[in-house]
Design an enzyme around this catalytic site. Structure first.
Site: not given
Length: 409
Positions: A79, A87, A94, A160, A202, A355, A375, A378, A383
Site C-alpha cells: 500500500r 500524501y 501529514s 480500545c 466538554h 481547561d 469491555c 473482552c 487488556c
C-alpha cells in the site's frame, strides 16, 4: 530525576536542608508537569510512510489479520506507493505533528497561567504509529526530569482501538524496559501519573465544532442553507470491537447530540463512518455510500464534519476534501459538499484543552474508574493486564485498598 540537589546543614537545627534546582543540564527551566499528547500520528514525509503503515498493520487492537507478523508488513509494503501519492496531493506529508505541537505549546502557555502550582508545563507528542512514537516521548520526559505526567488522549471519544491502544503502548514500554518498576506512588523515582482518557462532552469542544459549522453554513446559498444535511463523519472501527462493548459509538453520539443542541437543531443530520480498512464488517453507514444515497434522494447540499478529529491530517485533507467532497461529489452530481474546519489551533479549542487539563490537575483525580474497566465481552488478557498496571501507576489501586481497610477497621 535529573534535578540538581545540594544539601546544607542548618546551624540552629543541625539538620540537613535540601535544595532542589529546577534548572536542567542545558540551563533551561525544567518542566514540572509533562502533558503527553497521545494520538495516531502520521508520516511527515514520504520516507516515513512505510514505517507508519507497518506499525499500523502490526497493531492488533485496531486491525486483526491471520499471521499478522507476516501479512501486516506485506500489506504495508503493497500500500505504500498509493498512500505516498495521496500524501503528495496534500503537500507531501501529514501536518498532524505540526498541529499537535502547536496545540500543545499554546495549551501549556495557558496552563502556566491557570495552574502556577504545577508549572512549568511542557507538552510531549507521543504518536502510536508515526514519529515521534510514544516510547520516544516517554524517554524524553524521563530525561527532562518531569515530576508529574498527564497522559492526555487527543481522541475526544474513547475506543480500545485508539486511546486504549496508546495506553497499552505505555504499559508495554514499562513492562519491557522496566519490568520491576511501576511508575507512580509505587515507583522509586517519585514521578506521579494521571490520565485523561476521554472528553466527548466538554462544552468548549462542542462550542468549537458548532462555531465552525455555522461558519461553513455561510458558504452555502441562503435559499438552501437550512436544508444542508450535516454529515458528522467519524473514523470507523471494526464491528467485532463494538460487539465486545466498546463505548466509542455511544460517546460519538453524545458529542453529535450536544453539537446539534448548541446549533438549535438547525439542520438535518446523520452520524456516518469513514476510513474502513479490509474486508471485515466495520461500523456503518459509511460516509461515501451515504453521500451517494443522499444525492440520489435529491439532497444535493451536504456538509462533512470531522467530529472525531482535533486537527487536520490525511483523513480530513484527502479523504473528506478530495475523495468525498470533490471526486464523489462530482461523480454523483452534488451541488455543493462543504467541509467544516477541524479544531486545529482555534482559540476556543485551545482554551478547551487547557481547561480539561487544568480541571484535571486541580481536582487531584488520577484516573476515572471507566478507563480501568474492560469491555463486558473482552477476553484479552493483555487488556486486563494493562488496566491493572494503570490502576497501580495512577495510585488508584492503593487508594481503593486504603479505603477498604478504613471501612473494615
Amino acid at each position: 530525576m535529573n534535578s540538581l540537589r545540594r544539601v546544607l546543614v542548618s546551624p540552629s537545627l543541625n539538620t540537613p536542608i535540601r535544595f532542589t534546582s529546577t534548572a536542567s543540564n542545558d540551563g533551561t527551566t525544567k518542566p514540572k508537569t509533562g502533558i503527553l499528547m497521545l494520538n495516531m500520528g502520521g508520516p511527515r514525509n514520504s520516507g516515513e510512510v512505510k514505517e507508519f503503515l507497518t506499525n499500523l498493520f502490526a497493531d492488533r487492537d485496531i486491525i486483526r489479520l491471520p499471521v499478522q507478523d507476516k501479512l501486516g508488513p506485506w500489506i504495508a509494503k503493497r500500500r505504500t506507493p498509493s498512500i505516498i501519492e495521496k500524501y503528495n496531493e496534500i503537500g507531501g506529508g501529514s501536518p498532524i505533528f505540526d498541529w499537535t505541537t502547536k496545540q500543545g505549546n499554546l495549551m501549556c502557555a495557558r496552563l502556566d497561567e491557570l495552574c502556577p502550582e504545577s508549572a512549568p508545563h511542557k507538552a510531549y507528542v507521543g504518536f502510536r504509529y508515526a514519529r515521534p512514537l510514544t516510547e520516544t516521548a516517554l524517554e524524553e520526559m524521563e530525561n527532562d526530569g518531569v515530576e508529574h505526567v498527564v497522559a492526555f488522549s487527543q481522541y475526544p471519544q474513547y475506543s480500545c482501538t485508539t486511546s486504549g491502544s496508546s495506553m497499552k503502548a505505555i504499559y508495554r514500554y514499562y513492562e519491557q524496559n522496566y519490568p520491576l518498576k511501576t511508575p507512580g506512588p509505587r515507583g522509586p523515582d517519585g514521578v506521579t501519573w494521571s490520565v485523561i482518557d476521554r472528553w466527548p462532552t466538554h462544552p468548549l469542544l462542542i462550542k468549537t465544532f458548532a462555531q465552525n459549522i455555522k461558519k461553513e453554513l455561510e458558504n452555502f446559498p441562503e435559499n438552501v442553507r437550512s436544508k444542508v444535511v450535516l454529515l458528522f463523519s467519524a473514523h470507523s472501527v471494526p464491528q467485532y470491537v463494538m460487539n465486545r462493548g466498546d463505548p466509542y459509538p455511544s460517546e460519538m453520539g453524545a458529542t453529535v447530540q450536544l453539537v446539534m443542541q448548541e446549533l438549535g437543531w438547525c439542520n438535518p443530520y446523520r452520524l456516518v463512518w469513514q476510513s474502513k480498512v479490509g474486508p471485515l464488517p466495520w461500523l456503518e453507514p459509511g460516509t461515501e455510500p451515504t453521500i451517494k444515497a443522499m444525492v440520489k434522494k435529491g439532497q444535493k447540499n451536504l456538509m462533512l464534519i470531522p467530529i472525531a478529529f482535533v486537527n487536520d491530517h490525511i483523513e480530513t485533507l484527502h479523504e473528506l476534501d478530495i475523495e468525498y467532497a470533490q471526486d464523489i461529489g462530482k461523480e454523483v452530481g452534488a451541488e455543493r459538499i462543504g467541509r467544516c474546519a477541524a479544531p486545529n489551533c482555534d482559540p476556543t479549542f485551545i482554551e478547551c484543552l487547557a481547561d480539561i487539563v487544568a480541571t484535571h490537575l486541580k481536582s487531584g483525580e488520577t484516573v476515572k474508574p471507566q478507563m480501568l474497566m474492560t469491555c463486558p465481552m473482552c477476553t484479552e488478557e493483555s487488556c486486563k493486564n494493562a488496566k491493572m498496571w494503570w490502576a497501580k501507576a495512577t495510585g488508584y489501586l492503593d487508594q481503593q485498598q486504603k479505603a477498604a481497610k478504613a471501612v473494615s477497621s
